[in-house]
Write an enzyme that holds these catalytic residues in place. Structure first.
Site, PDB file in Angstrom:
ATOM      1  N   GLN A 156       0.799  -1.325  -0.068  1.00 37.28           N
ATOM      2  CA  GLN A 156       0.192   0.024   0.115  1.00 37.28           C
ATOM      3  C   GLN A 156       0.862   1.061   0.069  1.00 37.28           C
ATOM      4  O   GLN A 156       2.061   1.319   0.532  1.00 37.28           O
ATOM      5  CB  GLN A 156      -1.015   0.017   1.093  1.00 37.28           C
ATOM      6  CG  GLN A 156      -1.959  -1.213   1.155  1.00 37.28           C
ATOM      7  CD  GLN A 156      -1.315  -2.279   2.089  1.00 37.28           C
ATOM      8  OE1 GLN A 156      -0.274  -2.699   1.835  1.00 37.28           O
ATOM      9  NE2 GLN A 156      -2.413  -3.203   2.523  1.00 37.28           N
ATOM     10  N   ALA A 429      -2.489   0.353  12.585  1.00 37.65           N
ATOM     11  CA  ALA A 429      -1.273  -0.261  12.403  1.00 37.65           C
ATOM     12  C   ALA A 429      -1.657  -1.735  13.142  1.00 37.65           C
ATOM     13  O   ALA A 429      -2.071  -1.793  14.196  1.00 37.65           O
ATOM     14  CB  ALA A 429      -0.087   0.447  13.051  1.00 37.65           C
ATOM     15  N   ASP A 430      -1.098  -2.817  12.282  1.00 34.56           N
ATOM     16  CA  ASP A 430      -0.971  -4.188  12.966  1.00 34.56           C
ATOM     17  C   ASP A 430       0.305  -4.516  13.582  1.00 34.56           C
ATOM     18  O   ASP A 430       0.540  -5.464  13.951  1.00 34.56           O
ATOM     19  CB  ASP A 430      -1.528  -5.165  12.173  1.00 34.56           C
ATOM     20  CG  ASP A 430      -0.770  -5.043  10.625  1.00 34.56           C
ATOM     21  OD1 ASP A 430       0.423  -5.751  10.485  1.00 34.56           O
ATOM     22  OD2 ASP A 430      -1.178  -4.132   9.767  1.00 34.56           O
ATOM     23  N   GLU A 461      -7.895  -0.522   6.461  1.00 35.65           N
ATOM     24  CA  GLU A 461      -7.629  -1.834   7.244  1.00 35.65           C
ATOM     25  C   GLU A 461      -7.489  -1.716   8.889  1.00 35.65           C
ATOM     26  O   GLU A 461      -7.056  -0.835   9.112  1.00 35.65           O
ATOM     27  CB  GLU A 461      -6.401  -2.428   6.576  1.00 35.65           C
ATOM     28  CG  GLU A 461      -6.216  -2.784   5.226  1.00 35.65           C
ATOM     29  CD  GLU A 461      -5.064  -3.187   4.687  1.00 35.65           C
ATOM     30  OE1 GLU A 461      -5.189  -4.315   4.257  1.00 35.65           O
ATOM     31  OE2 GLU A 461      -3.978  -2.753   4.853  1.00 35.65           O
ATOM     32  N   HIS A 462      -7.915  -2.906   9.548  1.00 37.01           N
ATOM     33  CA  HIS A 462      -7.810  -3.139  10.776  1.00 37.01           C
ATOM     34  C   HIS A 462      -8.239  -2.201  11.963  1.00 37.01           C
ATOM     35  O   HIS A 462      -8.056  -2.213  13.144  1.00 37.01           O
ATOM     36  CB  HIS A 462      -6.091  -3.197  11.150  1.00 37.01           C
ATOM     37  CG  HIS A 462      -5.210  -3.958  10.180  1.00 37.01           C
ATOM     38  ND1 HIS A 462      -5.638  -5.204   9.993  1.00 37.01           N
ATOM     39  CD2 HIS A 462      -4.363  -3.617   9.179  1.00 37.01           C
ATOM     40  CE1 HIS A 462      -4.593  -5.828   9.153  1.00 37.01           C
ATOM     41  NE2 HIS A 462      -4.007  -4.569   8.865  1.00 37.01           N
ATOM     42  N   GLU A 483      -8.763  -5.391   5.293  1.00 34.76           N
ATOM     43  CA  GLU A 483      -8.514  -6.364   6.198  1.00 34.76           C
ATOM     44  C   GLU A 483      -9.019  -6.064   7.350  1.00 34.76           C
ATOM     45  O   GLU A 483      -8.908  -4.843   8.225  1.00 34.76           O
ATOM     46  CB  GLU A 483      -6.945  -6.717   6.300  1.00 34.76           C
ATOM     47  CG  GLU A 483      -6.652  -8.090   6.863  1.00 34.76           C
ATOM     48  CD  GLU A 483      -5.163  -8.277   6.474  1.00 34.76           C
ATOM     49  OE1 GLU A 483      -4.637  -9.297   5.962  1.00 34.76           O
ATOM     50  OE2 GLU A 483      -4.334  -7.236   7.292  1.00 34.76           O
TER      51      GLU A 483
END
Length: 583
Positions: A156, A429-430, A461-462, A483
């Site tokens: 990304q 953030a993952d 995402e997340h 995600e």
């Protein structure tokens, strides 16, 4: 996006809540200064390097190699360093390796004006490209020297725009990559997607396309691949309904100008040579040139109030109040992944309900104090029509955690009507610093309340509840990558009412018209056997306006599952049935 093989990165980088981020700007390292002094003396500051073809190519190559080493070491993913590499028209013999927070820009009227004989490439790191974020290349021609192939291995926040590759283009190097964006480009040869899991291509011409894993979308693309979904992972639409390409910088003998392309309807293919009466040139004299070491919210708002546009030179800007954009046709433009951080629980940018605003090329980060939103386009409950001069958002990247502890209630709120976004990545953030369910908190990524809002390339995402909430009428999304969060602690805690889990894409119950094409939604639930009733939740009347959907169970707790694709329809995904599709 992470494939199973590399999900250990999450555990490796998940370091808890005790880390504190320093907003101090880094000085240029001695190894960079050794080569930099003759190349960074323009009005754009010390982190913008300006090259012309009469310069010594060996010296330029040494500087580029030194920058790349600094921007690909183990600390570089969340470094404070930001750099823009600007090339005046002419020919260069260079191997430009692009790392984190490096942006390569040609300064010609056409991409053909700046020719790189060699490469402009992004390569694998740790054997994959799943975290190759925050970089870009625009407005130049590449003549590849290695097997007539240029490699752009990214995930990304790494756009290619106005690029002509006189050869082939590989979208992977070694290992997996996941989620790229290419617009207004020309690839003479074959685009090989390899292990690239999903990709969005808009208004581009290519010789041909080879490969595809889950979700590849082509909008207004000449020679797009053919194949019926879901036998082939391709979504192909012939034209882009409305687009104003991203503005780009041009070098003149003594100064710089920004070219603002005109609005095009039912656009197909690249448009470098197509003149438009609405195209305009804006002198850099109409911009306030922001410096991250000296500017703050007060000085930037004073410049906006005086009628100036803002050009953010590379660096990190700490803002104690929001930047207030109250003038129609105002432009806020970032070079070198310039980053804005609202540090007092404020917004970063607040746009009034006015015509024709442009926001481009910025990372919007969070701080430890919770912001209600990071960017707000239009105040709540607006109702003006901006169809004749819409607002455009280009390459805006939002981040909650990763570099440091960060918190917000959502990242981007669009309240105005007739807004277009061309490439967004909204990321809770993952991995990195300040990461955890109760640490980098943020319920939603994108909330759209305005009518007639269109997004080309939405990566989201997340987040901890709905990733996307769409309340406005006549919304359109072309390509969706999402995600769900990795880290809900318990199934009982991640539900609302009688509904298990939160859909990755929620359209409000009273919406009558909404359309979306090319949607990929993925799940990895590490900490608990999470159950999600549906990946997409919409009113029954708009179900059939969601085209080409795929959901994938990647990894995680063996008891986790997503029970349906949309509103209880479509197959379940779980540890034994890992992929489901619908037309």
């Amino acid at each position: 996006m992470r494939l199973i093989k590399y999900l250990f990165l999450i555990i490796l980088f998940n370091t808890g809540a005790t880390l504190v981020f320093s907003y101090e700007k880094n000085a240029l390292s001695p190894s960079i200064m050794k080569y930099a002094s003759k190349y960074n003396n323009s009005i754009l500051g010390k982190r913008v390097f300006l090259f012309d073809p009469a310069m010594n190519m060996d010296e330029i190559q040494n500087l580029l190699d030194t920058l790349h080493v600094h921007q690909t070491d183990k600390e570089s993913e969340f470094t404070n360093n930001r750099f823009a590499l600007l090339f005046k028209p002419g020919k260069y013999n260079l191997d430009i390796k692009v790392g984190y927070y490096m942006q390569v820009l040609g300064l010609g009227k056409s991409p053909e004006d700046v020719v790189i004989n060699g490469s402009v490439r992004s390569l694998s790191r740790h054997g994959h490209m799943l975290t190759n974020f925050w970089r870009g290349a625009e407005n130049l021609t590449i003549v590849p020297s290695e097997d007539s192939t240029n490699t752009w291995g990214v995930s990304q926040a790494a756009p290619l725009r106005r690029i002509h590759v006189k050869g082939n283009l590989n979208l992977t190097d070694k290992g997996y990559a996941s989620g790229g964006f290419m617009a207004n480009c020309k690839i003479d040869g074959v685009v090989k997607s390899g292990a690239q899991q999903q990709w969005f291509t808009r208004n581009t011409e290519m010789g041909s396309w080879k490969g595809g894993v889950w979700n590849m979308m082509f909008l207004g693309v000449e020679n797009a691949p053919k194949g019926d979904w879901p036998e082939y992972p391709y979504t192909v639409l012939e034209t882009t309904p409305e687009i104003r390409e991203k503005p780009f910088w041009i070098a003149t003998d003594k100064t710089f100008q920004l070219k603002l392309p005109g609005l095009k309807v039912n656009a197909r293919n690249y448009n470098w040579n197509n003149k438009c009466e609405d195209d305009s040139l804006i002198s850099i004299d109409e911009f306030y040139i922001a410096n991250p070491n000296s500017d703050n919210a007060t000085s930037l708002n004073a410049a906006l109030g005086a009628g100036k546009n803002i050009l953010f030179t590379p660096g990190i800007y700490s803002l104690t109040e929001s930047l207030k954009v109250n003038r129609e046709r105002a432009i806020l433009y970032g070079l070198g992944l310039a980053t804005l951080i609202p540090v007092e629980g404020n917004m970063a940018i607040e746009v009034a309900d006015v015509d024709g605003v442009t926001l481009a090329g910025l990372i919007i980060d969070t701080a430890e104090k919770t912001s209600p939103t990071l960017v707000q386009v239009g105040p709540p409950n607006t109702n003006l029509n901006h169809a004749n001069n819409p607002t455009f958002l280009y390459d805006l990247f939002f981040r909650v955690g990763g570099a440091h502890i960060g918190r917000a209630l959502n990242c981007l709120e669009i309240n105005s009507n007739n807004v277009y976004a061309d490439h967004l990545w909204l990321w809770r953030a993952d991995h990195g610093k300040g990461v955890g369910w109760n640490i980098n908190t943020c319920p939603n990524g994108l909330i759209v309340n305005g009518n007639d809002v269109t997004v080309y390339g939405l990566f989201n995402e997340h987040f901890q509840e709905y990733q996307t909430i769409w309340n406005g009428e006549n919304g359109r999304v072309y390509f969706y990558q999402c995600e769900m969060p990795y880290d809900p602690p318990k199934a009982e805690e991640w539900k609302h009412g009688d509904t298990c889990g939160y859909a990755a894409y929620k359209v409000a119950d009273d919406v009558k018209q909404h359309q979306a094409w090319g949607l990929g939604i993925y799940n990895v639930f590490f900490d608990a056997p999470i159950i999600v009733d549906q990946a997409i939740e919409t009113p029954t009347g708009v179900e059939k306006s969601f085209h080409h959907k795929v959901i994938v169970w990647l990894n995680g707790n063996k008891g986790s599952k997503v029970k349906s694709i949309i509103n209880g329809k479509g197959n379940e995904v779980n540890s034994s049935n890992k992929r489901a599709t619908m037309k």
